[in-house]
Design a protein around this motif. Structure first.
Motif: not given
Length: 298
Positions: A273-277
């Motif tokens: 979850r909540s993966l950044p670029p």
């Protein structure tokens, strides 16, 4: 089911470690001396991920290690829990969408030499007039195979295939940038769904993997599922986040949280979850070479 911990801090540290390795692993004292105004202890903490310094220091260390400034800045900004600036959110690095949900389902057979991968994307446009999404696809390559790989990307749901551009990343194996054209263009804030299917022919390998890289503005929820055929069940599987190819193929020690059990139905799941670029997350596995005479290990 445990969700793999993926934080912006881990991803930034991983990117710096990759640059450090690529630069020949200079000592932290040498980096500190080249950058100036910083202690070798601080540099060490940056590489380990135990400290996220000001952008000015990340910029200097990245420049010393000959890294991509814009990519590092995007990763650093994610650690500040600050949205990308309007003028930078839609650059060439990241597609102008946010992934609300990404589901990658791979069916692996032939001891890893054949793979059919379906990728479902629930997206939200972050600018007006979004009519395409760039898919990056590459047949497996690396340190433990012989032969060349091939890949073919096909439309599956709510999309068609546009421009296909070959990318040279190695002497062995196909790699492509594929423009996937959406059925309906999206304006900022609008949601859409589409899916692609890719067919891979990989070289025989002792260690194999399947992964996804977040090439847009980030992802709220990701699920990678690998289904093995009855004649292709590996004895061990594990997860990895932001690793180099050599590291991802390195089996973690017994008892590690990265070990993934293979179910009685011959599949493994990896939620995140909540993966950044720029986040890179995947599943790797090892075949039993004693029962796989067709595998070439070198």
């Amino acid at each position: 089911m445990e969700v793999v911990p993926v934080t912006p801090e881990e991803l930034l540290a991983s990117a710096l470690r990759k640059l450090h390795l690529k630069a020949g692993k200079p000592s932290t004292r040498k980096i500190a001396g080249g950058v100036g105004g910083v202690s070798h202890t601080t540099v060490n903490e940056m590489l380990r991920g135990s400290r996220v310094p000001a952008w000015e220091l990340v910029e200097k260390v990245g420049r010393f290690l000959e890294g991509d400034e814009s990519e590092l800045r995007t990763l650093w900004m994610a650690t500040q829990k600050t949205p990308l600036p309007r003028g930078e959110a839609h650059n060439d690095l990241w597609d102008p969408v946010y992934l609300d949900r990404l589901v990658v389902t791979s069916f692996v057979s032939g001891k890893g030499t054949r793979e059919v991968r379906t990728v479902e994307r629930w997206i939200r446009a972050t600018s007006d007039g979004v009519d395409r999404f760039r898919v990056r696809a590459a047949a497996l390559q690396g340190i433990s195979h012989a032969g060349s790989g091939r890949v073919n990307v096909e439309p599956y749901l709510n999309c068609t295939i546009g421009k296909v551009k070959p990318v040279k990343i190695s002497e062995e194996g196909d790699a492509w940038l594929v423009d996937v054209l959406l059925a309906v263009p999206l304006d900022e804030g609008e949601y859409g769904f589409f899916a692609t299917r890719s067919r891979y022919a990989h070289p025989a390998r002792f260690t194999s993997y399947t992964e996804t890289t977040i090439t847009c503005q980030g992802a709220r929820e990701v699920l990678i599922r690998v289904q093995f055929s009855s004649d292709s069940v590996p004895p061990k599987c594990w997860s990895y986040v932001g690793s180099s190819e050599i590291d991802m193929q390195e089996e973690p020690p017994a008892g590690s949280r990265r070990i993934l059990p293979v179910s009685s139905s011959r599949y493994v799941d990896l939620p995140a979850r909540s993966l950044p670029p720029g986040a890179r997350v995947g599943v790797a596995w090892k075949w039993d070479p004693t029962n796989s005479p067709e595998l070439v290990v070198r």
